[in-house]
Scaffold this motif. Structure first.
Motif, PDB file in Angstrom:
ATOM      1  N   SER A  11     -14.629 -47.302  74.253  1.00 43.54           N
ATOM      2  CA  SER A  11     -13.226 -47.397  74.578  1.00 43.54           C
ATOM      3  C   SER A  11     -12.770 -48.817  75.460  1.00 43.54           C
ATOM      4  O   SER A  11     -13.568 -48.997  76.271  1.00 43.54           O
ATOM      5  CB  SER A  11     -12.294 -46.356  75.136  1.00 43.54           C
ATOM      6  OG  SER A  11     -11.002 -46.688  75.586  1.00 43.54           O
ATOM      7  N   ARG A  13     -10.326 -49.251  77.091  1.00 44.63           N
ATOM      8  CA  ARG A  13      -9.673 -48.931  78.151  1.00 44.63           C
ATOM      9  C   ARG A  13     -10.608 -48.388  79.260  1.00 44.63           C
ATOM     10  O   ARG A  13     -11.108 -47.356  79.197  1.00 44.63           O
ATOM     11  CB  ARG A  13      -8.803 -47.909  77.990  1.00 44.63           C
ATOM     12  CG  ARG A  13      -7.729 -48.148  77.033  1.00 44.63           C
ATOM     13  CD  ARG A  13      -6.255 -47.494  77.226  1.00 44.63           C
ATOM     14  NE  ARG A  13      -6.236 -45.892  76.886  1.00 44.63           N
ATOM     15  CZ  ARG A  13      -5.110 -45.271  77.343  1.00 44.63           C
ATOM     16  NH1 ARG A  13      -4.197 -45.837  77.621  1.00 44.63           N
ATOM     17  NH2 ARG A  13      -5.395 -43.893  77.241  1.00 44.63           N
ATOM     18  N   ASN A  17      -9.329 -42.296  79.173  1.00 46.22           N
ATOM     19  CA  ASN A  17      -9.655 -40.897  78.944  1.00 46.22           C
ATOM     20  C   ASN A  17     -11.301 -40.943  78.689  1.00 46.22           C
ATOM     21  O   ASN A  17     -11.711 -39.949  79.348  1.00 46.22           O
ATOM     22  CB  ASN A  17      -8.895 -40.349  77.867  1.00 46.22           C
ATOM     23  CG  ASN A  17      -7.354 -40.044  78.105  1.00 46.22           C
ATOM     24  OD1 ASN A  17      -7.010 -39.934  79.442  1.00 46.22           O
ATOM     25  ND2 ASN A  17      -6.653 -40.010  77.130  1.00 46.22           N
ATOM     26  N   PHE A  92      -8.206 -43.016  64.260  1.00 51.79           N
ATOM     27  CA  PHE A  92      -8.031 -42.561  62.932  1.00 51.79           C
ATOM     28  C   PHE A  92      -8.859 -41.690  62.381  1.00 51.79           C
ATOM     29  O   PHE A  92      -9.677 -42.002  61.529  1.00 51.79           O
ATOM     30  CB  PHE A  92      -7.814 -43.948  61.906  1.00 51.79           C
ATOM     31  CG  PHE A  92      -6.611 -44.755  62.107  1.00 51.79           C
ATOM     32  CD1 PHE A  92      -5.386 -44.349  61.593  1.00 51.79           C
ATOM     33  CD2 PHE A  92      -6.418 -45.576  63.137  1.00 51.79           C
ATOM     34  CE1 PHE A  92      -4.365 -44.939  61.852  1.00 51.79           C
ATOM     35  CE2 PHE A  92      -5.039 -46.308  63.279  1.00 51.79           C
ATOM     36  CZ  PHE A  92      -4.149 -46.114  62.570  1.00 51.79           C
ATOM     37  N   ALA A 132      -8.526 -36.819  71.805  1.00 53.74           N
ATOM     38  CA  ALA A 132      -7.541 -37.281  70.769  1.00 53.74           C
ATOM     39  C   ALA A 132      -6.162 -36.962  71.542  1.00 53.74           C
ATOM     40  O   ALA A 132      -5.988 -35.869  72.277  1.00 53.74           O
ATOM     41  CB  ALA A 132      -7.719 -36.650  69.404  1.00 53.74           C
ATOM     42  N   ALA A 133      -5.039 -37.489  70.955  1.00 50.00           N
ATOM     43  CA  ALA A 133      -3.882 -37.197  71.246  1.00 50.00           C
ATOM     44  C   ALA A 133      -3.289 -36.155  70.605  1.00 50.00           C
ATOM     45  O   ALA A 133      -2.546 -35.488  71.255  1.00 50.00           O
ATOM     46  CB  ALA A 133      -2.955 -38.618  71.002  1.00 50.00           C
ATOM     47  N   GLY A 134      -3.895 -35.825  69.436  1.00 47.48           N
ATOM     48  CA  GLY A 134      -3.420 -34.713  68.624  1.00 47.48           C
ATOM     49  C   GLY A 134      -4.366 -33.561  69.173  1.00 47.48           C
ATOM     50  O   GLY A 134      -5.091 -33.467  69.815  1.00 47.48           O
ATOM     51  N   ALA A 166      -5.008 -34.799  74.575  1.00 43.09           N
ATOM     52  CA  ALA A 166      -5.235 -35.580  75.863  1.00 43.09           C
ATOM     53  C   ALA A 166      -4.077 -36.499  76.304  1.00 43.09           C
ATOM     54  O   ALA A 166      -3.401 -37.011  75.310  1.00 43.09           O
ATOM     55  CB  ALA A 166      -6.678 -36.549  75.484  1.00 43.09           C
TER      56      ALA A 166
HETATM   57  C1  LIG Z   1      -5.964 -47.157  67.271  1.00 42.87           C
HETATM   58  C2  LIG Z   1      -5.943 -45.881  67.715  1.00 42.87           C
HETATM   59  C3  LIG Z   1      -5.894 -44.993  66.903  1.00 42.87           C
HETATM   60  C4  LIG Z   1      -5.881 -43.568  67.114  1.00 42.87           C
HETATM   61  N1  LIG Z   1      -5.875 -42.560  66.388  1.00 42.87           N
HETATM   62  C5  LIG Z   1      -5.873 -41.280  66.545  1.00 42.87           C
HETATM   63  C6  LIG Z   1      -6.105 -40.161  65.661  1.00 42.87           C
HETATM   64  O1  LIG Z   1      -6.637 -40.369  64.594  1.00 42.87           O
HETATM   65  N2  LIG Z   1      -5.821 -38.933  66.235  1.00 42.87           N
HETATM   66  C7  LIG Z   1      -5.302 -38.654  67.576  1.00 42.87           C
HETATM   67  O2  LIG Z   1      -5.321 -37.320  67.639  1.00 42.87           O
HETATM   68  N3  LIG Z   1      -5.212 -39.518  68.383  1.00 42.87           N
HETATM   69  C8  LIG Z   1      -5.544 -40.918  68.084  1.00 42.87           C
HETATM   70  N4  LIG Z   1      -5.451 -42.069  68.774  1.00 42.87           N
HETATM   71  C9  LIG Z   1      -5.316 -41.361  70.425  1.00 42.87           C
HETATM   72  C10 LIG Z   1      -6.466 -41.595  71.326  1.00 42.87           C
HETATM   73  O3  LIG Z   1      -7.342 -40.903  70.494  1.00 42.87           O
HETATM   74  C11 LIG Z   1      -6.372 -40.766  72.601  1.00 42.87           C
HETATM   75  O4  LIG Z   1      -5.314 -41.275  73.155  1.00 42.87           O
HETATM   76  C12 LIG Z   1      -7.562 -40.903  73.435  1.00 42.87           C
HETATM   77  O5  LIG Z   1      -7.580 -40.087  74.291  1.00 42.87           O
HETATM   78  C13 LIG Z   1      -7.574 -42.420  73.980  1.00 42.87           C
HETATM   79  O6  LIG Z   1      -8.979 -42.482  74.958  1.00 42.87           O
HETATM   80  P1  LIG Z   1      -8.976 -43.836  75.843  1.00 42.87           P
HETATM   81  O7  LIG Z   1      -8.028 -43.526  77.005  1.00 42.87           O
HETATM   82  O8  LIG Z   1     -10.546 -43.723  76.180  1.00 42.87           O
HETATM   83  O9  LIG Z   1      -8.883 -44.982  74.814  1.00 42.87           O
HETATM   84  C14 LIG Z   1      -5.339 -43.191  68.752  1.00 42.87           C
HETATM   85  C15 LIG Z   1      -5.384 -44.240  69.409  1.00 42.87           C
HETATM   86  C16 LIG Z   1      -5.464 -45.648  69.090  1.00 42.87           C
HETATM   87  C17 LIG Z   1      -5.644 -46.607  70.014  1.00 42.87           C
END
Ligand SMILES: Cc1cc2nc3c(=O)[nH]c(=O)nc-3n(C[C@H](O)[C@H](O)[C@H](O)COP(=O)(O)O)c2cc1C
Length: 193
Positions: A11, A13, A17, A92, A132-134, A166
């Motif tokens: 990631s 970031r 997370n 995605f 994942a957010a979802g 998350a």
């Molecule tokens: C480009 C992009 C695509 C994402 N696609 C999904 C997804 O398909 N399903 C989902 O639940 N969250 C999706 N998310 C949310 C991230 O998976 C989630 O916020 C994750 O915890 C972020 O981790 P990080 O803080 O290490 O970047 C997406 C986020 C980004 C930026």
């Protein structure tokens, strides 16, 4: 015997997370005596944006990607580890591109010939840490399944730490003691694997 674990985060970031989860898993594993190396795949120096399909690794006697950059060294070191752990956000419905950049070049750890193959991953098992957010159906299950498939392909074990819902703001994740405990427990499990 001390277990060696390689955690590759994917990631951009640096305090997101993925980084938080990977750090807690590493702490949990180290608490139980494992030696853990963390690599940030999003900030390595690459000479190619993924596998170039040159098949140079198949012509070479070595198990090493012939494109020499920071990723090739890390991939070539994987067989030295008891566990290779991919830590990724769900992008995605799948692994992030930063993890996929590494995974595709793992072709160099295999020699494919006449519909058969060998590899040098004799002792290495695979795991995934994903958030994942979802919910689980928003890509987490599929992300876990990819690593399960990889491990199964070469007859190895796999483990998953999948975190649904998350917080988008990692500052909130940082204070979530339930997620932290899960991640540290996962690290402890990896240390005994
Ligand atoms: C480009 C992009 C695509 C994402 N696609 C999904 C997804 O398909 N399903 C989902 O639940 N969250 C999706 N998310 C949310 C991230 O998976 C989630 O916020 C994750 O915890 C972020 O981790 P990080 O803080 O290490 O970047 C997406 C986020 C980004 C930026």
């Amino acid at each position: 015997m001390e277990r060696r674990i390689l955690i590759i985060t994917g990631s951009h970031r640096k305090t997101g997370n993925t980084a938080l989860l990977a750090g807690w898993v590493a702490d949990g594993a180290r608490d139980y005596g494992a030696q853990v190396d963390l690599v940030d795949a999003a900030h390595l120096k690459y000479k190619s944006n993924g596998c170039t399909s040159c098949y140079g690794c198949q012509d070479s006697a070595e198990y090493r990607c012939i494109i020499k950059d920071e990723a090739s060294d890390i991939i070539a070191s994987m067989p030295e580890y008891d566990a290779v752990v991919f830590a990724t956000p769900v992008y995605f419905f799948s692994l992030s591109a930063q993890i996929k950049l590494i995974m595709d070049r793992m072709y160099s750890l295999f020699k494919f010939k006449n519909n058969k193959f060998k590899n040098n991953l004799d002792k290495t098992n695979f795991a995934v840490i994903a958030s994942a957010a979802g919910d689980m159906g928003s890509g987490l299950e599929m992300t876990g399944a990819i690593i399960q498939k990889l491990a199964g392909f070469i007859g190895k074990k796999h483990k998953s730490l999948l975190i649904p819902n998350a917080p988008m703001d990692p500052v909130r994740t940082a204070t979530d003691l339930e997620i932290k405990e899960k991640a540290m427990d996962f690290g402890a499990e990896l240390s005994q694997w």
